[in-house]
Design an enzyme around this catalytic site. Structure first.
Site, PDB file in Angstrom:
ATOM      1  N   ASP A 102       0.869  -1.180   0.000  1.00 24.51           N
ATOM      2  CA  ASP A 102       0.000   0.000   0.000  1.00 24.51           C
ATOM      3  C   ASP A 102       0.908   1.234   0.000  1.00 24.51           C
ATOM      4  OD1 ASP A 102      -1.856   1.971   0.561  1.00 24.51           O
ATOM      5  OD2 ASP A 102      -2.772   0.980   2.259  1.00 24.51           O
ATOM      6  N   SER A 103       1.294   1.728   1.158  1.00 20.87           N
ATOM      7  CA  SER A 103       2.240   2.847   1.201  1.00 20.87           C
ATOM      8  C   SER A 103       3.666   2.377   0.893  1.00 20.87           C
ATOM      9  CB  SER A 103       2.219   3.492   2.590  1.00 20.87           C
ATOM     10  OG  SER A 103       2.745   2.594   3.548  1.00 20.87           O
TER      11      SER A 103
HETATM   12  P1  IMP Z   1       1.851  -0.648   3.734  1.00 22.47           P
HETATM   13  O1  IMP Z   1       1.063   0.640   3.772  1.00 22.47           O
HETATM   14  O2  IMP Z   1       2.418  -0.906   2.349  1.00 22.47           O
HETATM   15  O3  IMP Z   1       2.895  -0.666   4.797  1.00 22.47           O
HETATM   16  O4  IMP Z   1       0.843  -1.820   4.018  1.00 22.47           O
HETATM   17  C1  IMP Z   1       0.561  -2.194   5.315  1.00 22.47           C
HETATM   18  C2  IMP Z   1      -0.370  -3.360   5.413  1.00 22.47           C
HETATM   19  O5  IMP Z   1      -1.674  -2.811   5.463  1.00 22.47           O
HETATM   20  C3  IMP Z   1      -0.426  -4.381   4.293  1.00 22.47           C
HETATM   21  O6  IMP Z   1       0.545  -5.378   4.388  1.00 22.47           O
HETATM   22  C4  IMP Z   1      -1.807  -4.958   4.521  1.00 22.47           C
HETATM   23  O7  IMP Z   1      -1.758  -5.974   5.493  1.00 22.47           O
HETATM   24  C5  IMP Z   1      -2.571  -3.757   5.013  1.00 22.47           C
HETATM   25  N1  IMP Z   1      -3.382  -3.177   3.922  1.00 22.47           N
HETATM   26  C6  IMP Z   1      -3.110  -2.109   3.173  1.00 22.47           C
HETATM   27  N2  IMP Z   1      -4.099  -1.848   2.295  1.00 22.47           N
HETATM   28  C7  IMP Z   1      -5.020  -2.817   2.509  1.00 22.47           C
HETATM   29  C8  IMP Z   1      -6.297  -3.120   1.919  1.00 22.47           C
HETATM   30  O8  IMP Z   1      -6.800  -2.462   0.981  1.00 22.47           O
HETATM   31  N3  IMP Z   1      -6.950  -4.203   2.423  1.00 22.47           N
HETATM   32  C9  IMP Z   1      -6.450  -4.965   3.432  1.00 22.47           C
HETATM   33  N4  IMP Z   1      -5.274  -4.729   4.001  1.00 22.47           N
HETATM   34  C10 IMP Z   1      -4.558  -3.664   3.547  1.00 22.47           C
END
Ligand code: IMP
Ligand code: MG
Length: 177
Positions: A102-103
């Site tokens: 996501d981020s």
């Molecule tokens: P990051 O923002 O890339 O660090 O993502 C963090 C975590 O948030 C991911 O590994 C997912 O477990 C969760 N996540 C982010 N976006 C979604 C979504 O749309 N659905 C479900 N989980 C999400």
């Protein structure tokens, strides 16, 4: 309690096909390696990792890691390691397996952490990636699908720990979130 099922984004069949393709790609790219270590990022990876690991044809081991943010499910705070791998990854060919980037903060954190342990190689695979939301410059070697900026659930992914067991990837309407 929301009784409506999430709208389908990727069906079970579509996911199965794509996971098979990823498995072939990874097997080809890693064909010179005697073994790879798949490290699944809990908990969202569990279904993807189970399927992906069966579509890879070279010898592979499985381990897991878990990180958590200090905030709630949908807001990002400081990351911390809540469960480490059991395997010593020094000198091993490692593939991190994520549900969604996501981020990019989670993957960035894990790449930093695992790099310090001197693996022979370190690659990344994510079933989903939200291109519009990327904040950290992280390279994902294998991506299943680039998804729009919606909250996706199912096939391991959750909203407040619900919907993980759905066999497809769906999305929640804004008012349901
Ligand atoms: P990051 O923002 O890339 O660090 O993502 C963090 C975590 O948030 C991911 O590994 C997912 O477990 C969760 N996540 C982010 N976006 C979604 C979504 O749309 N659905 C479900 N989980 C999400
Ligand atoms: Mg995750």
């Amino acid at each position: 309690m929301n009784k409506r099922e999430p709208a389908v984004l990727y069906s079970e069949v579509t996911i199965r096909e794509r996971v098979r393709e990823l498995g072939h790609l990874i097997s080809e790219d890693c064909s010179g390696m005697d073994e790879i270590l798949l490290i699944g990022v809990l908990r969202g990876c569990y279904m993807f990792l189970a399927d992906l690991s069966r579509c890879i044809t070279i010898p592979r081991r499985i381990d897991f890691i878990a990180v958590s943010s200090y905030n709630d499910d949908t807001t990002r705070g400081q990351l911390r390691l809540v469960m480490d791998t059991r395997t010593d990854i020094t000198g091993k060919h490692v593939l991190i397996v994520e549900d969604i980037v996501d981020s990019g903060h989670t993957l960035h954190y894990l790449l930093d952490l695992l790099t310090t342990r001197n693996p022979a190689s370190l690659k990344t695979c994510s079933l989903l990636r939200k291109l519009d939301r990327i904040e950290k410059d992280v390279h994902v070697d294998y991506v299943g699908f680039d998804v729009p900026d919606v909250w996706v659930v199912g096939y391991g992914l959750d909203y407040s720990d619900r919907y993980r067991a759905l066999p497809y990837v769906g999305y929640l309407e804004k008012k349901a979130v």
